[in-house]
Every structure is written in C-alpha cells, then in structure tokens.
Design a protein around this motif. Structure first.
Motif, short mmCIF file in Angstrom:
data_model
loop_
_atom_site.label_atom_id
_atom_site.label_comp_id
_atom_site.label_asym_id
_atom_site.label_seq_id
_atom_site.Cartn_x
_atom_site.Cartn_y
_atom_site.Cartn_z
N LEU A 249 62.33 -83.57 84.97
CA LEU A 249 61.86 -84.20 86.20
C LEU A 249 60.50 -83.66 86.60
CD1 LEU A 249 65.16 -84.10 88.30
CD2 LEU A 249 64.34 -85.94 86.82
N ALA A 250 60.33 -82.34 86.49
CA ALA A 250 59.08 -81.72 86.89
C ALA A 250 57.91 -82.23 86.07
CB ALA A 250 59.19 -80.20 86.76
N HIS A 251 58.16 -82.58 84.80
CA HIS A 251 57.09 -83.06 83.93
C HIS A 251 56.96 -84.58 83.96
CE1 HIS A 251 57.06 -78.94 82.57
NE2 HIS A 251 55.97 -79.20 81.90
N THR A 252 57.69 -85.21 84.87
CA THR A 252 57.55 -86.64 85.07
C THR A 252 56.83 -86.94 86.38
OG1 THR A 252 59.57 -87.07 83.80
CG2 THR A 252 58.83 -88.82 85.27
N ALA A 253 57.10 -86.14 87.41
CA ALA A 253 56.46 -86.35 88.72
C ALA A 253 56.18 -84.99 89.36
CB ALA A 253 57.35 -87.18 89.63
N GLU A 254 54.97 -84.79 89.80
CA GLU A 254 54.59 -83.52 90.44
C GLU A 254 55.41 -83.31 91.71
OE1 GLU A 254 50.60 -81.29 92.26
OE2 GLU A 254 50.44 -83.28 91.30
N GLY A 255 55.93 -82.10 91.87
CA GLY A 255 56.69 -81.76 93.07
C GLY A 255 58.12 -82.22 93.06
N ALA A 256 58.61 -82.72 91.90
CA ALA A 256 59.97 -83.27 91.85
C ALA A 256 61.04 -82.23 92.11
CB ALA A 256 60.21 -83.93 90.49
N LEU A 257 60.69 -80.94 91.97
CA LEU A 257 61.68 -79.88 92.16
C LEU A 257 61.42 -79.05 93.42
CD1 LEU A 257 62.02 -78.54 88.50
CD2 LEU A 257 63.31 -80.37 89.62
N ASP A 258 60.65 -79.60 94.36
CA ASP A 258 60.35 -78.84 95.57
C ASP A 258 61.60 -78.54 96.39
OD1 ASP A 258 57.72 -78.85 94.87
OD2 ASP A 258 57.07 -80.31 96.38
N HIS A 259 62.65 -79.32 96.21
CA HIS A 259 63.89 -79.11 96.96
C HIS A 259 64.87 -78.21 96.21
CE1 HIS A 259 65.00 -82.05 94.01
NE2 HIS A 259 66.22 -82.19 94.47
N CYS A 260 64.39 -77.57 95.14
CA CYS A 260 65.25 -76.74 94.30
C CYS A 260 64.85 -75.27 94.37
CB CYS A 260 65.18 -77.19 92.84
SG CYS A 260 65.69 -78.89 92.54
N ILE A 261 65.84 -74.43 94.19
CA ILE A 261 65.64 -72.99 94.11
C ILE A 261 66.45 -72.48 92.93
CG2 ILE A 261 67.61 -72.38 95.62
CD1 ILE A 261 65.76 -70.28 96.92
N ALA A 262 65.97 -71.45 92.26
CA ALA A 262 66.66 -70.92 91.08
C ALA A 262 67.72 -69.91 91.50
CB ALA A 262 65.65 -70.27 90.13
N GLY A 263 68.94 -70.16 91.07
CA GLY A 263 70.03 -69.28 91.47
C GLY A 263 70.02 -67.93 90.78
N HIS A 264 69.68 -67.93 89.48
CA HIS A 264 69.75 -66.66 88.77
C HIS A 264 68.91 -66.70 87.51
CE1 HIS A 264 72.75 -67.46 85.31
NE2 HIS A 264 72.48 -68.64 85.84
N LEU A 265 68.67 -65.52 86.96
CA LEU A 265 68.07 -65.35 85.64
C LEU A 265 69.19 -65.05 84.67
CD1 LEU A 265 65.69 -64.90 83.66
CD2 LEU A 265 65.69 -62.50 84.42
N SER A 266 69.39 -65.90 83.69
CA SER A 266 70.49 -65.70 82.74
C SER A 266 70.06 -64.79 81.61
CB SER A 266 70.96 -67.05 82.18
OG SER A 266 70.07 -67.51 81.18
N ALA A 267 71.03 -64.44 80.75
CA ALA A 267 70.76 -63.59 79.61
C ALA A 267 70.26 -64.39 78.40
CB ALA A 267 72.02 -62.81 79.22
#
Length: 324
Positions: A249-267
């Motif tokens: 989504l982010a590479h289709t439309a700029e700002g498409a992930l502005d409503h998202c936050i990253a929950g964690h860093l995985s292994a």
C-alpha cells in the motif's frame, strides 16, 4: 481508492495536544505514550478518546511456492492451525483475550494454493481482487482499533520477495529462516526468492507487485488495512509478513500507512530493515517470530495505557495542582 482515502483530523490533533499540555505531569514525562495518544486521537476525530472495541483478524492462505521446500512444515499445517485458532488453542487466542480484543479468523481458499511465483504471477487479477475484498469486508465498522495477522505455510518467502521488490536489495538481504529452515533450506529459499524477483522485475506498483509475488492472506491484510483507513480506524501492524503487505500500500499511494503504527520488532532478520523502510519504529521488541498477529496483540495494552493516561488523567486545574 488509496489516493482518495481520508486523512487525520487536525482539529482533534490540536485538541489532544492542548489537553496533553495541561495534564498533571512534567512536559513529555510519558515519552512516546503522549505522541501515540495524540496520533490515535487525530484518526478518531476525538481529542479525548479511549479504546473500547479492538478487533484482531487472522487471515490464512496457502502458497504454490511452498512446493519448492521453502518451509520446515508441510502446507497442510495451515488448515490444521486454522482449526486450532477456531477452537481457541493457539497463542493468538490467549493474547486476544488478554488484550480484550475480538478475534476473527478467515481462511482463504486453503484447498487452492496460489501459483508458484517463480513460474507465473501468484494470483490473477480476479484472485488478488477477491483477496483484497475479503480483507476489506472482514473489518468491523464499529471497531476502534485493528490488528491484522496471518497463517500460511511458506509465507515468509513471498514476504521476502515483496520486501525486496519494493525496497530494493538482493534476495539474501530479505530472506530469513522463517519457521526454522536449516542452512541448506535457507540457501534454497533464497534461490526461490531470487528467481521470483528476476521473473517479475519492474512490473508495476505495489498492488501489482502484491499480485505477482504475494498470497491471498497477504492481500487480505492489505485490504483490511485500506478499509480501516476509510473508516478512520487506527491499525497496529504485526510482524514481517504483515509489514510486507502494508508496504504494498505504501508503495502505491504516499501516506497510505499514516493511520498505522508498528506493534513490535520480530526476530525475522529483515523485519527491522522493513520497518525502517516504512518509517515505523516498533513499540515492542520481544524476540517473537510467530506471526498470527501475536506481536500486534501484545501492543494493544500499550495503546490502551497511552489513551487511559491521556483521557483519564486530571489537568492541573482539575486537580488543584500548580503547574510550571
């Protein structure tokens, strides 16, 4: 559609910032929790919000590329784990209950794997559209927070291919051990990713890349993330595979992930690099590599805590405390 989706509510953001400046604490004393609360408020168009109806969705799909031995587990485990989710026996069932979230599980044509992306596009236009729509339709319109996750044997392979195609680099930069393949398995998996990248190089935007290299459950996560944006529902991103879906989504439309936050860093080794590419610093880092929306579910109480402090604390005036 992505280009026309709503943006954050500036009045609510300003109102939340003003309230934050009046709460009974030194400035910035709650660190990132203050930023999270104001970000969430802006998407809910409410300067003093709380989370009352979080939803977790797990999508499941099977992959034709799994026939090339890219996973330590056979494809039939996907369906077996779906049954485990439905019977309440998986980790995500316990984590959803702990977070006070509703859990929905959506298997997507498990008896019909996608095409092997080293030979052809993983999905036809009709198939990727159906998967995106399945994700879109799975979001509850009364939810006020969403976490999306996945189950699909072999799906770290398409996730690695998507990340490499969208963010650049070689197959080896993005390919990890997934469910725990040995050195020979990792070499084979990296070869498969490289062959897929070579076949589909330069073939369109993020959604077209998703069609060619992704999977049904990955597309469904992307569809759900897009739907939440249309409803102003904030999203907690889970691990490597979820973030690969979001990257489309982010590479289709700029700002498409502005409503998202990253929950964690995985292994999963490349997850950190993917989060950097998305400019999404994680809330938690606990060495998880399970998938199933597990890391995102663990982050729900962090968001709840941020909003309970923001919306529940007294202001200096209300508490009769002299401010600075």
């Amino acid at each position: 559609m992505l280009a026309e989706l709503p943006v954050a509510d500036e009045d609510a953001r300003v109102g939340a910032a003003e309230r934050n400046g009046q709460l009974t604490k030194p400035p910035a004393a709650l660190g990132r929790l203050e930023d999270i609360a104001q970000w969430y408020a802006s998407w809910r168009a409410d300067a003093r919000p709380r989370i009352t109806a979080p939803q977790i969705i797990v999508f499941a799909g099977n992959h034709g590329v799994a026939a090339q031995g890219v996973s330590a587990f056979p494809p039939e485990v996907t369906e077996q784990m779906v049954l485990n989710f439905q019977h309440g026996g998986a980790a995500i069932n316990q984590l959803a209950r702990n977070a006070g979230a509703d859990l929905d599980v959506h298997p997507l044509q498990l008896d019909s794997p996608t095409q092997d992306f080293t030979q052809a596009p993983a999905m036809s236009e009709a198939e990727v559209t159906a998967a995106l729509a399945a994700g879109w339709d799975a979001v509850r319109i009364d939810a006020d927070l969403l976490v999306v996750g996945e189950m699909g044997i072999g799906n770290t392979t398409p996730a690695a291919a998507l990340a490499a195609a969208l963010l650049g680099g070689e197959a080896g930069d993005w390919t990890g051990r997934g469910t725990g393949v040995d050195d020979a398995g990792l070499t084979n998996k990296t070869r498969v990713v490289a062959e897929g990248l070579a076949l589909h190089k330069g073939q369109g935007d993020g959604v077209e890349t998703l069609r060619r290299l992704g999977g049904r459950e990955i597309a469904a996560m992307a569809g759900a993330i897009a739907r939440t944006r249309s409803l102003r529902i904030p999203v907690i991103l889970d691990g490597f595979i979820c973030c690969a879906a979001a990257a489309c989504l982010a590479h289709t439309a700029e700002g498409a992930l502005d409503h998202c936050i990253a929950g964690h860093l995985s292994a999963e080794g490349a997850h950190g690099r993917l989060l950097e590419g998305l400019e999404k610093p994680p809330l938690l880092s606990l060495g998880l590599r399970l998938g199933e929306a597990s890391g995102g579910a663990l982050a729900i109480p962090i968001l709840r805590a941020a909003l309970e402090c923001h919306s529940g604390m007294a202001t200096f005036a209300e508490a009769g405390v002299t401010d600075a």
